[in-house]
Design a protein around this motif. Structure first.
Motif, PDB file in Angstrom:
ATOM      1  N   PHE A  84       0.820  -1.221   0.000  1.00 29.78           N
ATOM      2  CA  PHE A  84       0.000   0.000   0.000  1.00 29.78           C
ATOM      3  C   PHE A  84       0.850   1.266   0.000  1.00 29.78           C
ATOM      4  N   ASN A  85       2.165   1.118   0.074  1.00 28.57           N
ATOM      5  CA  ASN A  85       3.064   2.268   0.122  1.00 28.57           C
ATOM      6  C   ASN A  85       3.493   2.639  -1.303  1.00 28.57           C
ATOM      7  N   ASP A  86       2.613   3.332  -2.006  1.00 25.34           N
ATOM      8  CA  ASP A  86       2.854   3.656  -3.416  1.00 25.34           C
ATOM      9  C   ASP A  86       4.122   4.476  -3.622  1.00 25.34           C
ATOM     10  N   GLY A  87       4.412   5.402  -2.723  1.00 27.58           N
ATOM     11  CA  GLY A  87       5.610   6.223  -2.853  1.00 27.58           C
ATOM     12  C   GLY A  87       6.885   5.400  -2.793  1.00 27.58           C
ATOM     13  N   SER A  88       6.959   4.467  -1.858  1.00 23.68           N
ATOM     14  CA  SER A  88       8.143   3.616  -1.729  1.00 23.68           C
ATOM     15  C   SER A  88       8.256   2.640  -2.898  1.00 23.68           C
ATOM     16  N   LEU A  89       7.126   2.109  -3.359  1.00 22.49           N
ATOM     17  CA  LEU A  89       7.157   1.230  -4.533  1.00 22.49           C
ATOM     18  C   LEU A  89       7.726   1.978  -5.734  1.00 22.49           C
ATOM     19  N   ALA A  90       7.244   3.201  -5.966  1.00 23.52           N
ATOM     20  CA  ALA A  90       7.713   4.003  -7.101  1.00 23.52           C
ATOM     21  C   ALA A  90       9.190   4.357  -6.955  1.00 23.52           C
ATOM     22  N   LEU A  91       9.609   4.708  -5.743  1.00 27.62           N
ATOM     23  CA  LEU A  91      11.011   5.069  -5.512  1.00 27.62           C
ATOM     24  C   LEU A  91      11.943   3.905  -5.839  1.00 27.62           C
ATOM     25  N   ALA A 111       3.451  -7.873   0.904  1.00 23.94           N
ATOM     26  CA  ALA A 111       4.761  -7.243   0.980  1.00 23.94           C
ATOM     27  C   ALA A 111       5.460  -7.530  -0.351  1.00 23.94           C
ATOM     28  N   ALA A 112       5.845  -6.480  -1.059  1.00 20.81           N
ATOM     29  CA  ALA A 112       6.543  -6.633  -2.335  1.00 20.81           C
ATOM     30  C   ALA A 112       8.037  -6.774  -2.069  1.00 20.81           C
TER      31      ALA A 112
END
Length: 64
Positions: A17-24, A49-50
């Motif tokens: 659910f942490n879109d910012g961290s996934l994108a980073l 968890a990705a």
């Protein structure tokens, strides 16, 4: 990390659910290598968890 400590790979787990961290991590060159389903309980629900990784060679290829 890769030069001084001679690590071969860096791995990280990111809450789905942490879109910012996934994108980073994608922007930094990490590759999503898998998911641990329903691994995290937050906000009253379960989330994946990705799992991301980048090898020394991949890192060096992005940074001349």
């Amino acid at each position: 990390m890769f030069d001084e400590r001679r690590y071969q790979k860096c791995g990280v787990s990111v809450h789905s659910f942490n879109d910012g961290s996934l994108a980073l991590h994608r922007k930094l060159g990490f590759t999503e290598e898998g998911r641990m389903r329903r691994q995290v309980f937050a906000g009253g629900t379960h989330h994946d968890a990705a799992l991301f990784g980048i090898t020394a060679e991949e890192f060096r290829a992005r940074k001349p």
